[in-house]
Design a protein around this motif. Structure first.
Motif, short mmCIF file in Angstrom:
data_model
loop_
_atom_site.label_atom_id
_atom_site.label_comp_id
_atom_site.label_asym_id
_atom_site.label_seq_id
_atom_site.Cartn_x
_atom_site.Cartn_y
_atom_site.Cartn_z
N UNK A 29 0.76 -1.12 0.24
CA UNK A 29 0.12 -0.19 0.13
C UNK A 29 0.87 1.39 0.06
N UNK A 30 2.04 1.39 0.65
CA UNK A 30 2.97 2.34 0.59
C UNK A 30 3.41 2.62 -0.78
N UNK A 31 3.79 1.42 -1.63
CA UNK A 31 4.15 1.71 -2.96
C UNK A 31 3.22 2.10 -3.56
N UNK A 32 2.05 1.96 -3.35
CA UNK A 32 0.97 2.58 -4.17
C UNK A 32 0.60 3.96 -4.03
N UNK A 33 1.29 4.48 -2.96
CA UNK A 33 1.18 5.99 -2.71
C UNK A 33 0.24 6.37 -1.54
N UNK A 34 -0.22 5.48 -0.97
CA UNK A 34 -1.15 5.73 0.20
C UNK A 34 -0.26 6.16 1.49
N UNK A 35 -0.87 6.99 2.38
CA UNK A 35 -0.24 7.45 3.61
C UNK A 35 -0.23 6.39 4.71
N UNK A 36 0.95 6.33 5.22
CA UNK A 36 1.26 5.24 6.42
C UNK A 36 0.06 5.48 7.48
N UNK A 37 -0.41 6.72 7.99
CA UNK A 37 -1.38 6.73 8.97
C UNK A 37 -2.64 6.00 8.42
N UNK A 38 -3.12 6.27 7.32
CA UNK A 38 -4.31 5.71 6.64
C UNK A 38 -4.20 4.52 6.69
N UNK A 39 -3.08 3.89 6.22
CA UNK A 39 -2.83 2.42 6.15
C UNK A 39 -3.04 1.89 7.51
N UNK A 40 -2.54 2.27 8.50
CA UNK A 40 -2.50 1.77 9.75
C UNK A 40 -4.00 1.68 10.27
N UNK A 41 -4.62 2.96 10.09
CA UNK A 41 -6.19 2.95 10.43
C UNK A 41 -6.80 1.85 9.73
N UNK A 42 -6.57 1.47 8.83
CA UNK A 42 -7.53 0.37 8.02
C UNK A 42 -6.73 -0.99 8.52
N UNK A 43 -5.50 -1.14 8.80
CA UNK A 43 -4.97 -2.61 9.26
C UNK A 43 -5.45 -2.70 10.65
N UNK A 44 -5.51 -1.68 11.45
CA UNK A 44 -5.86 -1.87 12.70
C UNK A 44 -7.41 -2.32 13.05
N UNK A 45 -8.11 -2.26 12.02
CA UNK A 45 -9.64 -2.61 12.11
C UNK A 45 -9.87 -3.88 11.91
#
Length: 155
Positions: free
Chosen positions: A139-155
């Motif tokens: 997801x980082x390589x696709x250009x998404x922000x780390x904070x947003x990725x973590x928000x999704x990953x933690x749910x």
């Protein structure tokens, strides 16, 4: 060895560039690169560029908005990757920021979630933390922000 440059009249060249812009939204850089295919004096290039802008064939804001929508809703790129590619095309930071309102915040998180789940489910035979780590990297390589990725990953 350079390829032969095409010889057309001023009007033919102008018409070809109009067609080029009508086919899909273009930025100034793309049009200038296309102009290099033709034998033109600098004054003719300027006149054609002014004509394209005046007749609204060439509109930087429209291009930027269209580019953002396409790369996000179709290719599922994040804001970081979109911003970098737009900067490479010579679009200003101010215009990019202004046009990011094309992406709905809820849609943004939903796409991250969709891409996360899709990629995560394809990873087999790995520990849970490895799958999560690889998915976050993807997801980082696709250009998404780390904070947003973590928000999704933690749910």
């Amino acid at each position: 060895m350079q390829p032969e440059k095409k010889l057309f009249t001023f009007e033919e060249t102008k018409q070809k560039l109009v067609s080029y812009c009508v086919y899909q939204d273009r930025c100034h850089l793309e049009v200038e690169q296309k102009m290099r295919e033709f034998v033109l004096i600098p004054e003719a290039k300027e006149e054609i560029l002014l004509y394209l802008m005046k007749e609204n064939y060439l509109n930087e804001e429209r291009f930027t908005r269209s580019y953002i929508r396409g790369k996000f809703y179709i290719k599922h790129w994040g804001k970081i990757k979109i911003k970098i590619t737009l900067k490479q095309k010579g679009i200003t930071e101010k215009l990019i920021t202004k046009c990011f309102d094309e992406i709905n915040d809820d849609d943004y998180l939903n796409i991250i979630k969709k891409v996360y789940e899709n990629y995560f489910s394809k990873l087999k035979g790995l520990q849970l933390y490895q799958r999560k780590s690889k998915t976050i990297s993807y997801l980082l390589s696709r250009g998404f922000e780390y904070e947003n990725i973590l928000q999704v990953a933690d749910n």
